[in-house]
Scaffold this motif. Structure first.
Motif, short mmCIF file in Angstrom:
data_model
loop_
_atom_site.label_atom_id
_atom_site.label_comp_id
_atom_site.label_asym_id
_atom_site.label_seq_id
_atom_site.Cartn_x
_atom_site.Cartn_y
_atom_site.Cartn_z
N GLY A 44 0.79 -1.22 0.00
CA GLY A 44 0.00 0.00 0.00
C GLY A 44 0.82 1.27 0.00
N LEU A 45 2.13 1.21 0.05
CA LEU A 45 2.97 2.39 -0.01
C LEU A 45 3.02 2.89 -1.44
CD1 LEU A 45 5.06 4.35 1.17
CD2 LEU A 45 6.79 2.62 0.76
N ALA A 46 2.72 4.17 -1.63
CA ALA A 46 2.74 4.74 -2.97
C ALA A 46 4.16 4.72 -3.51
CB ALA A 46 2.21 6.16 -2.95
N LEU A 47 4.34 4.25 -4.74
CA LEU A 47 5.64 4.19 -5.38
C LEU A 47 5.91 5.50 -6.10
CD1 LEU A 47 8.17 2.72 -6.39
CD2 LEU A 47 6.79 1.87 -8.30
N VAL A 48 7.08 6.09 -5.85
CA VAL A 48 7.45 7.33 -6.52
C VAL A 48 8.81 7.10 -7.17
CG1 VAL A 48 7.87 9.79 -6.24
CG2 VAL A 48 6.23 8.65 -4.76
N LEU A 49 8.89 7.27 -8.50
CA LEU A 49 10.13 7.04 -9.22
C LEU A 49 10.57 8.31 -9.93
CD1 LEU A 49 9.50 3.57 -10.86
CD2 LEU A 49 10.85 4.06 -8.84
N THR A 60 12.77 -3.61 -3.54
CA THR A 60 12.54 -4.13 -2.20
C THR A 60 11.52 -3.25 -1.49
OG1 THR A 60 14.72 -5.15 -1.90
CG2 THR A 60 13.59 -4.44 0.08
N PHE A 61 10.50 -3.89 -0.92
CA PHE A 61 9.56 -3.23 -0.02
C PHE A 61 9.90 -3.68 1.39
CE2 PHE A 61 7.28 -3.86 -4.00
CZ PHE A 61 6.76 -2.60 -4.25
N GLY A 62 9.85 -2.77 2.35
CA GLY A 62 10.13 -3.17 3.71
C GLY A 62 9.53 -2.22 4.70
N VAL A 73 9.83 1.61 3.60
CA VAL A 73 10.75 1.96 2.53
C VAL A 73 10.40 1.19 1.27
CG1 VAL A 73 12.69 2.62 4.00
CG2 VAL A 73 12.46 0.24 3.28
N ASP A 74 10.56 1.84 0.15
CA ASP A 74 10.41 1.24 -1.17
C ASP A 74 11.68 1.60 -1.94
OD1 ASP A 74 9.81 0.44 -3.70
OD2 ASP A 74 8.00 1.64 -3.92
N SER A 75 12.48 0.62 -2.28
CA SER A 75 13.76 0.92 -2.91
C SER A 75 13.96 0.12 -4.18
CB SER A 75 14.92 0.64 -1.95
OG SER A 75 15.06 -0.74 -1.71
N GLY A 409 20.45 3.77 -7.39
CA GLY A 409 19.10 3.30 -7.09
C GLY A 409 18.28 4.45 -6.53
N LEU A 410 17.12 4.12 -6.00
CA LEU A 410 16.21 5.12 -5.48
C LEU A 410 15.51 4.57 -4.26
CD1 LEU A 410 15.06 7.99 -6.32
CD2 LEU A 410 13.12 6.75 -7.26
N VAL A 411 15.29 5.42 -3.26
CA VAL A 411 14.55 4.99 -2.08
C VAL A 411 13.48 6.03 -1.77
CG1 VAL A 411 16.19 6.08 -0.46
CG2 VAL A 411 14.69 4.24 0.34
N THR A 412 12.30 5.56 -1.43
CA THR A 412 11.22 6.39 -0.93
C THR A 412 10.92 5.95 0.50
OG1 THR A 412 10.27 6.66 -3.13
CG2 THR A 412 8.85 7.19 -1.27
N ILE A 413 10.94 6.90 1.43
CA ILE A 413 10.70 6.63 2.84
C ILE A 413 9.35 7.23 3.22
CG2 ILE A 413 11.53 6.99 5.20
CD1 ILE A 413 14.33 7.46 3.97
N THR A 414 8.50 6.45 3.85
CA THR A 414 7.21 6.94 4.32
C THR A 414 7.12 6.72 5.83
OG1 THR A 414 6.11 6.45 2.22
CG2 THR A 414 4.70 6.72 4.15
N ILE A 415 6.74 7.78 6.55
CA ILE A 415 6.48 7.67 7.98
C ILE A 415 5.03 8.07 8.20
CG2 ILE A 415 7.12 8.45 10.29
CD1 ILE A 415 9.86 9.13 9.24
#
Length: 561
Positions: A44-49, A60-62, A73-75, A409-415
């Motif tokens: 359910g974490l929105a992916l942003v590229l 990787t989703f974690g 995190v989505d990386s 690479g790319l990482v998106t962090i959601t809190i």
């Protein structure tokens, strides 16, 4: 190549030298296709590229927890040589490592710059230097050097032999400070060579490396500060080595010291750990003002911070590093609430290289911040995004390090916010009103973001503030993340409400704990079976077990659904 390592850290680098011929940078082509992997269970974490990263084939989703916050995190990782792909220098093997990334965005809105250490062989000399690579959008395989030479020549290459700054330099850290660009580097000072104090040389038993500063008006053309390194008042200057600095710009510093340096210190070749030094002057960091840190994992990475809504004091500090998962070394992020005490890197595991030849693992990483300040870009909806760079090779020592390239690479962090909670305590700065201890000594805030105390007798407990005003009829769960360092296996929650203000036996719920737990564990207490849990919560009482000795730490308490 640089030489320092310390216990618990991957051994570091070794220098190589060769004959001098004109630089000949040779690129190899090809994009490594990687299989899809998925670690963790977050959905359910929105992916942003960013533009160009749609081609990345490993993701990787974690999720994890740090300082009372759930962090998703989505990386992605694009390939082991998608940022720097350089086989040769002057006809000899090249190596590329220690990457530092900044987002400047000056012409395209997405301009990124990567400052990368590595071997550069030319008619002037051969050894470690810093090179700058740039991309208009940060996409894989779009990076190029802005000029075909290092950002600075070594002192011995530009007419300054026999000086403290004459030899190898790298580990670049670049900050866009008000009105000036700053580039900090580790410069190598070997035994018997001059240090940055007149008439003194490094002791015969080891080196005395220093942190060197260069300044620029355009982030391209640099002027080296040659009178001394930036750290002063070193108590044993000839046998103290400073290395693997990490820098951020912190304009909210309460003492007006926005320049923060994290540096590892060796004295007599003995590691003493990472230290933080804050300063109001970017040219001068007082060694006597250093502050101890705890938990910083590995050498040669990059610190940043996450600000809520992109403004104000950071919600959390972040640091990209690396850790081992199975047979691979992969990127990871560790966090801190106070910028001194750091979580384990396993909180956020990121995607890494899936090459199976010479570039299997990831070391010495960078994570893009805005103008190098350390601020990770906020993109809205409680999300932060950053390009990452990783040194890829099979091990960080010779001969494997000579195959190193830089992958991206790319990482998106959601809190997620605390919406949905009726009441939360995070203990990030203080005890948040908890007190009234019984059979608990030293109850209060514990550095690192905890409520804690020492059990001093039977029936220990403590109270929340009064008049909480939290609606609990539809919020039936209490979640407590704590470390139980006692023999007790039973904890209790007592409470009172506006309608029933007394704390008594009918307003409580027991829960099972892990005795002598070496870790923090989250306990979810279902209050739906307690009939009095209704209306408006007034006060809570925490009983951290029935043991009469030991201690406890509470990371957070959440009341919600």
């Amino acid at each position: 190549m640089f030489k320092y390592a310390h216990p618990g850290t991957v051994p570091n680098r070794y220098r190589i030298f060769g004959d001098s011929v004109p630089e000949q940078g040779v690129k190899r082509s090809g994009f490594k296709i990687m299989k899809f992997t998925c670690l963790g269970g977050f959905v359910g974490l929105a992916l942003v590229l960013m533009a160009g990263h749609e081609s990345a084939s490993a993701r990787t989703f974690g999720y994890g927890n740090a300082y009372g916050k759930t962090i998703h995190v989505d990386s992605t990782f694009d390939g082991y040589q998608t940022l720097v792909n350089r086989d040769l220098t002057g006809g000899q093997p090249a190596y590329d490592y220690s990457v530092h990334i900044i987002k400047t965005g000056e012409d395209t809105g997405q301009r990124h710059r990567a400052f990368v250490g590595g071997r550069w062989k030319s008619i002037y000399g051969d050894g470690d230097h810093t090179m700058q690579w740039s991309s208009g959008n940060g996409a894989p395989n779009t990076w190029a050097m802005w000029v075909n030479q290092p950002e600075l020549w070594q002192g011995q290459e530009d007419g300054h032999p026999g000086q403290w700054f004459s030899n190898n330099y790298l580990e670049p850290e670049v900050i866009g400070a008000p009105g000036v660009w700053l580039m900090y580097s580790q410069v190598e000072i070997d035994p018997g060579q001059p240090i940055d104090l007149p008439g003194q040389v490094a002791w015969s038993g080891g080196g005395a490396d220093r942190i060197m500063l260069a300044t620029s008006g355009d982030c391209k053309n640099w002027t080296r500060k040659e009178d001394r390194g930036v750290v002063i008042n070193i108590s044993s200057p000839t046998n103290t080595a400073l290395h693997h600095e990490e820098m951020i710009y912190a304009p909210w510093d309460p003492q007006g010291k926005p320049y923060w340096m994290y540096v590892f210190v060796n004295v007599n070749n003995t590691p003493t750990g990472h230290w933080r030094i804050r300063s109001s002057d970017y040219t001068t960091f007082d060694f006597n003002a250093k502050e101890a840190t705890a938990g910083i994992a590995q050498l040669g990475n990059q610190i940043g911070y996450l600000r809520p809504g992109g403004t104000g004091v950071p919600t959390l500090y972040s640091r990209i590093t690396f850790t081992t998962v199975g047979s691979r070394t992969v990127p990871a992020i560790q966090y801190s609430s106070d910028a001194l005490n750091w979580s384990a890197p396993e909180v956020s595991i990121l995607e890494g290289s899936s090459d199976n030849a010479n570039n299997k693992n990831c070391y010495f990483l960078g994570m893009a911040s805005l103008n190098g300040t350390g601020e990770i870009e906020y993109i809205g909806n409680n999300q932060w995004r950053a390009l990452i760079g990783a040194t890829t090779c099979n091990s960080p020592v010779a001969p494997d390090i000579f195959n190193s390239e830089i992958g991206s690479g790319l990482v998106t962090i959601t809190i997620p916010t605390a919406e949905g909670y009726a009441k939360t305590w995070e203990f990030t700065q203080d005890a948040e009103g908890w007190g009234g201890p019984h059979s608990i000594t030293s109850l209060g805030y514990v550095s690192g973001g905890y409520l804690g105390g020492t059990i001093s007798g039977s029936d220990p407990y403590c109270f929340s503030p009064d008049n909480l005003g939290a609606a609990i009829s539809s919020n039936k769960k209490v979640r407590i993340r704590m470390k139980n360092s006692t023999s007790a296996t039973d904890g209790q929650i007592f409470f009172s409400t506006v309608a029933s203000p007394g704390i008594d036996a009918i307003k409580q719920k027991s829960f099972t704990m892990i005795a002598n737990d070496p870790n923090f564990t989250t306990y979810t207490i279902d209050m739906s079976t307690v009939s009095a849990w209704t209306g408006t919560l007034r006060m809570m009482r925490l009983d951290p077990g029935s043991a009469s000795s030991g201690s406890f730490r509470v990371d957070y308490i959440h009341v919600g659904q």
